[in-house]
Motif scaffolding. Structure first.
Motif, PDB file in Angstrom:
ATOM      1  N   GLY A   1     -12.285  42.437   5.644  1.00  0.00           N
ATOM      2  CA  GLY A   1     -13.285  41.654   6.391  1.00  0.00           C
ATOM      3  C   GLY A   1     -14.675  41.694   5.775  1.00  0.00           C
ATOM      4  N   ILE A   2     -14.763  41.960   4.458  1.00  0.00           N
ATOM      5  CA  ILE A   2     -16.088  42.048   3.829  1.00  0.00           C
ATOM      6  C   ILE A   2     -16.645  40.645   3.558  1.00  0.00           C
ATOM      7  CG2 ILE A   2     -17.396  42.885   1.841  1.00  0.00           C
ATOM      8  CD1 ILE A   2     -14.955  44.845   1.375  1.00  0.00           C
ATOM      9  N   SER A   3     -15.818  39.835   2.909  1.00  0.00           N
ATOM     10  CA  SER A   3     -16.293  38.526   2.475  1.00  0.00           C
ATOM     11  C   SER A   3     -15.833  37.446   3.446  1.00  0.00           C
ATOM     12  CB  SER A   3     -15.739  38.236   1.072  1.00  0.00           C
ATOM     13  OG  SER A   3     -16.148  36.964   0.656  1.00  0.00           O
TER      14      SER A   3
ATOM     15  N   HIS B   1      -5.855  39.680  -5.594  1.00  0.00           N
ATOM     16  CA  HIS B   1      -5.857  38.978  -4.298  1.00  0.00           C
ATOM     17  C   HIS B   1      -7.179  38.275  -4.014  1.00  0.00           C
ATOM     18  CE1 HIS B   1      -5.001  38.044  -0.156  1.00  0.00           C
ATOM     19  NE2 HIS B   1      -5.938  38.853   0.299  1.00  0.00           N
TER      20      HIS B   1
ATOM     21  N   GLU C   1      -7.175  47.742   6.422  1.00  0.00           N
ATOM     22  CA  GLU C   1      -5.820  47.261   6.751  1.00  0.00           C
ATOM     23  C   GLU C   1      -4.834  48.367   6.370  1.00  0.00           C
ATOM     24  OE1 GLU C   1      -3.842  46.597   3.964  1.00  0.00           O
ATOM     25  OE2 GLU C   1      -5.575  47.345   2.869  1.00  0.00           O
TER      26      GLU C   1
ATOM     27  N   ARG D   1     -14.618  31.954  -6.583  1.00  0.00           N
ATOM     28  CA  ARG D   1     -16.076  32.042  -6.824  1.00  0.00           C
ATOM     29  C   ARG D   1     -16.507  31.286  -8.076  1.00  0.00           C
ATOM     30  NH1 ARG D   1     -18.139  37.318  -3.916  1.00  0.00           N
ATOM     31  NH2 ARG D   1     -16.320  37.740  -2.618  1.00  0.00           N
TER      32      ARG D   1
ATOM     33  N   ARG E   1     -11.634  34.412   8.475  1.00  0.00           N
ATOM     34  CA  ARG E   1     -10.530  35.337   8.789  1.00  0.00           C
ATOM     35  C   ARG E   1     -10.862  36.183  10.007  1.00  0.00           C
ATOM     36  NH1 ARG E   1     -10.091  39.078   4.351  1.00  0.00           N
ATOM     37  NH2 ARG E   1     -12.237  38.517   3.901  1.00  0.00           N
TER      38      ARG E   1
ATOM     39  N   ASN F   1     -10.427  33.553  -3.380  1.00  0.00           N
ATOM     40  CA  ASN F   1     -11.804  33.045  -3.468  1.00  0.00           C
ATOM     41  C   ASN F   1     -12.276  33.128  -4.916  1.00  0.00           C
ATOM     42  OD1 ASN F   1     -14.359  32.156  -3.156  1.00  0.00           O
ATOM     43  ND2 ASN F   1     -15.080  33.866  -1.883  1.00  0.00           N
TER      44      ASN F   1
HETATM   45  C1  HEM Z   1      -9.848  39.496   1.199  1.00  0.00           C
HETATM   46  C2  HEM Z   1      -6.134  42.321   2.500  1.00  0.00           C
HETATM   47  C3  HEM Z   1      -3.527  38.371   3.614  1.00  0.00           C
HETATM   48  C4  HEM Z   1      -7.204  35.579   2.260  1.00  0.00           C
HETATM   49  C5  HEM Z   1      -9.055  40.600   1.425  1.00  0.00           C
HETATM   50  C6  HEM Z   1      -9.447  41.967   1.205  1.00  0.00           C
HETATM   51  C7  HEM Z   1      -8.411  42.749   1.584  1.00  0.00           C
HETATM   52  C8  HEM Z   1      -7.353  41.883   2.028  1.00  0.00           C
HETATM   53  C9  HEM Z   1      -8.349  44.269   1.555  1.00  0.00           C
HETATM   54  C10 HEM Z   1     -10.790  42.436   0.626  1.00  0.00           C
HETATM   55  C11 HEM Z   1     -11.841  42.544   1.658  1.00  0.00           C
HETATM   56  C12 HEM Z   1     -12.727  41.348   1.789  1.00  0.00           C
HETATM   57  O1  HEM Z   1     -13.197  40.802   0.788  1.00  0.00           O
HETATM   58  O2  HEM Z   1     -12.962  40.922   2.909  1.00  0.00           O
HETATM   59  C13 HEM Z   1      -5.107  41.480   2.920  1.00  0.00           C
HETATM   60  C14 HEM Z   1      -3.825  41.948   3.393  1.00  0.00           C
HETATM   61  C15 HEM Z   1      -3.093  40.835   3.702  1.00  0.00           C
HETATM   62  C16 HEM Z   1      -3.910  39.678   3.427  1.00  0.00           C
HETATM   63  C17 HEM Z   1      -3.402  43.401   3.489  1.00  0.00           C
HETATM   64  C18 HEM Z   1      -1.688  40.714   4.246  1.00  0.00           C
HETATM   65  C19 HEM Z   1      -1.060  41.666   4.884  1.00  0.00           C
HETATM   66  C20 HEM Z   1      -4.273  37.279   3.300  1.00  0.00           C
HETATM   67  C21 HEM Z   1      -3.833  35.908   3.421  1.00  0.00           C
HETATM   68  C22 HEM Z   1      -4.860  35.125   3.016  1.00  0.00           C
HETATM   69  C23 HEM Z   1      -5.957  35.998   2.664  1.00  0.00           C
HETATM   70  C24 HEM Z   1      -2.458  35.459   3.930  1.00  0.00           C
HETATM   71  C25 HEM Z   1      -4.906  33.620   2.923  1.00  0.00           C
HETATM   72  C26 HEM Z   1      -3.959  32.925   2.322  1.00  0.00           C
HETATM   73  C27 HEM Z   1      -8.239  36.405   1.911  1.00  0.00           C
HETATM   74  C28 HEM Z   1      -9.566  35.926   1.573  1.00  0.00           C
HETATM   75  C29 HEM Z   1     -10.324  37.052   1.252  1.00  0.00           C
HETATM   76  C30 HEM Z   1      -9.446  38.196   1.423  1.00  0.00           C
HETATM   77  C31 HEM Z   1     -10.051  34.486   1.584  1.00  0.00           C
HETATM   78  C32 HEM Z   1     -11.790  37.085   0.820  1.00  0.00           C
HETATM   79  C33 HEM Z   1     -11.904  36.917  -0.665  1.00  0.00           C
HETATM   80  C34 HEM Z   1     -13.340  36.836  -1.102  1.00  0.00           C
HETATM   81  O3  HEM Z   1     -14.099  36.074  -0.492  1.00  0.00           O
HETATM   82  O4  HEM Z   1     -13.695  37.491  -2.062  1.00  0.00           O
HETATM   83  N1  HEM Z   1      -7.756  40.572   1.915  1.00  0.00           N
HETATM   84  N2  HEM Z   1      -5.122  40.116   2.945  1.00  0.00           N
HETATM   85  N3  HEM Z   1      -5.557  37.296   2.838  1.00  0.00           N
HETATM   86  N4  HEM Z   1      -8.213  37.770   1.824  1.00  0.00           N
HETATM   87 FE1  HEM Z   1      -6.652  38.929   2.297  1.00  0.00          FE
END
Ligand code: HEM
Length: 462
Positions: free
Chosen positions: A205-207, A331, A198, A338, A359, A336
């Motif tokens: 998009g890993i998890s 974040h 991003e 866990r 996602r 999540n």
């Molecule tokens: C994971 C970036 C917005 C929910 C992640 C990851 C990044 C990221 C870099 C780690 C990669 C991964 O585990 O897939 C961002 C950016 C955002 C954003 C730059 C806004 C510009 C959001 C929003 C939500 C969200 C609005 C929901 C409210 C999640 C979830 C994960 C995640 C559920 C996976 C966590 C896990 O399973 O460990 N995001 N994200 N993200 N993000 Fe975001």
């Protein structure tokens, strides 16, 4: 025979196999693609429309033809990706069609025929929802999102020129029967290793919750059999019965769509200032914000990036209960936990896992990451779920925004939590000393809406 409730609550061990779909065949044929698995195309165009109410039969005819001609089923998506793997034959343009509650009403659906999830009924502009999500006033959203959106037509392809031509063709066809309110052009951003990232530069998009056999088998091999985190998910995490489906196995899903602008320059400066305040490496400061280093290494596992070929996802926070390695506010820990939210509460792990979302985001704006933009770039955040209130809204409002999360006074998610506030940051990885710092919110919501992805048979029979 129709699928039973059990088929939705318990997936087969290795998920659904579209190459041998058995009892899931009818479901995959009638379900829109991109829900159970991302379409993976490099470019997207999203067209937001308002139908003209004076010629609804013509509107319906256009939707029926568009569905028959282009809307991609989950089965076709899988068949095309197999053909690509085996014969390098590129898939056709990928298309989805979505409706809002107002869209359903405009097409003449009766109340009992309209999907019933509460936020979908109210719409994202609704004051109670807007404030609980911490969103800006609707008058501060981009103009296209301030209107009453009826439908979203989403197309995607690997060839940007032909995609934009197709988008123009659609827009022209629509001019007689609809007002095109807004168009978003998205793309997949990649780092030099070809991984999806991003705008802040982190692998994304890993998890994800996994439903499809191919994804599960691949993850199982690289993530040591899911000993610490099982990404598999039952179908009822994202699917609900379509009230207008024409088959026994007609399902749909709720889509949350949000345009999230990222101020890349300010984020980087704030990350640097945080590193200076804590007297730690800049990269570690970023990992304390995100929960992972830019290369995907989880900070609960390591205090330096490990440059993994496949970023690990088989972890939880059992070895980090006091959050000295990965802060509670990070974040990925907020979105999540866990198992974090299960300890000292009456929530069980199954319930916590029920808040997960699928996602499907893409980036928009600047394509050259060396230009650290302050505005005009960000994420077109899309996610699918079966219950918006219990999934996206819960995650944003009750986890990311909340000051109290697992513990009192943890502070908001520094990436997306609103309102912003002070968090406690480890001054040394794996040691208990912390320092307060208010990481500012550099992601700005510019507009969005709740949609439903109807089954294909319901769209063909409007
Ligand atoms: C994971 C970036 C917005 C929910 C992640 C990851 C990044 C990221 C870099 C780690 C990669 C991964 O585990 O897939 C961002 C950016 C955002 C954003 C730059 C806004 C510009 C959001 C929003 C939500 C969200 C609005 C929901 C409210 C999640 C979830 C994960 C995640 C559920 C996976 C966590 C896990 O399973 O460990 N995001 N994200 N993200 N993000 Fe975001």
């Amino acid at each position: 025979m129709a699928l039973t409730e059990q088929d939705f609550k318990n997936l087969p061990e290795t998920g659904i196999d579209p190459d041998n779909s058995g009892k899931y065949q009818a479901l995959l044929d009638d379900l829109q693609g991109n829900i159970l698995k991302g379409h993976g195309r490099d470019y997207t165009v999203d067209i937001f429309v308002q139908w003209k109410s004076d010629d609804i039969p013509a509107v319906k005819e256009w939707i029926i033809n568009f569905t028959k001609g282009y809307v991609t089923s989950a089965q076709l998506q899988a068949d095309e990706s197999r053909r690509y793997r085996d014969q390098k034959v590129s898939g056709s343009v990928f298309a989805n069609f979505y409706l809002t509650r107002i869209g359903y009403e405009t097409l003449g659906f009766e109340a009992f025929q309209i999907p019933k999830n509460q936020p979908f009924t109210m719409g994202m502009q609704y004051e109670g929802i807007r404030t609980s999500l911490g969103d800006p006033k609707v008058t501060d959203w981009e103009v296209g999102y301030q209107q009453k959106i009826h439908s979203l037509i989403a197309i995607a392809d690997d060839d940007q020129d032909s995609l934009l031509k197709f988008a123009n063709q659609i827009t022209q066809e629509l001019s007689k029967i609809a007002t095109v309110l807004h168009q978003e052009n998205g793309f997949i951003l990649r780092n030099k290793d070809g991984q999806v990232i991003e705008h802040f530069g982190f692998v994304d998009g890993i998890s994800q919750p996994l439903f499809i056999k191919r994804d599960i088998v691949k993850a199982q091999a690289s993530d040591r059999n899911f000993s610490k985190w099982d990404p598999r998910a039952p179908l009822d995490l994202v699917l609900v019965k379509d009230p207008n489906g024409q088959t026994e196995d007609s399902y749909g899903s709720y889509l949350v769509y949000r345009k999230l602008e990222q101020n890349v320059k300010a984020f980087r400066e704030d990350q640097q200032a945080l590193a200076q305040a804590l007297k730690i490496q800049n990269e570690l400061a970023g990992a304390y914000v995100m929960g992972r280093f830019p290369d995907g290494t989880p900070v609960t596992i390591s205090d330096v990036p490990m440059h993994p070929r496949n970023p690990p996802n088989n972890f939880n926070y059992d070895q980090d209960l006091t959050a000295t390695k990965c802060p509670f506010h990070a974040h990925i820990r907020k979105t999540n936990p866990r198992g974090d939210s299960v300890r000292n509460s009456n929530v069980n792990l199954e319930e916590e896992r029920g808040h997960r979302i699928a996602r499907r985001a893409v980036s928009y704006g600047e394509k050259d990451l060396t230009n650290a933009s302050t505005e005009g770039s960000g994420l077109l955040f899309l996610c699918f779920q079966a219950d918006i209130e219990n999934q996206f809204n819960f995650m944003q409002a009750r986890w990311s925004n909340a000051n109290n999360f697992v513990k009192v006074g943890v502070g908001p998610d520094p990436l997306i939590g609103s309102p912003q506030g002070t968090q406690h940051w480890p001054t040394e990885w794996s040691k208990s000393s912390t320092q307060d710092y208010n990481f500012k919110l550099w992601v700005k919501m510019k507009g969005g809406e709740y949609f439903f992805a109807p089954s294909i048979s319901s769209l063909k029979n409007l």
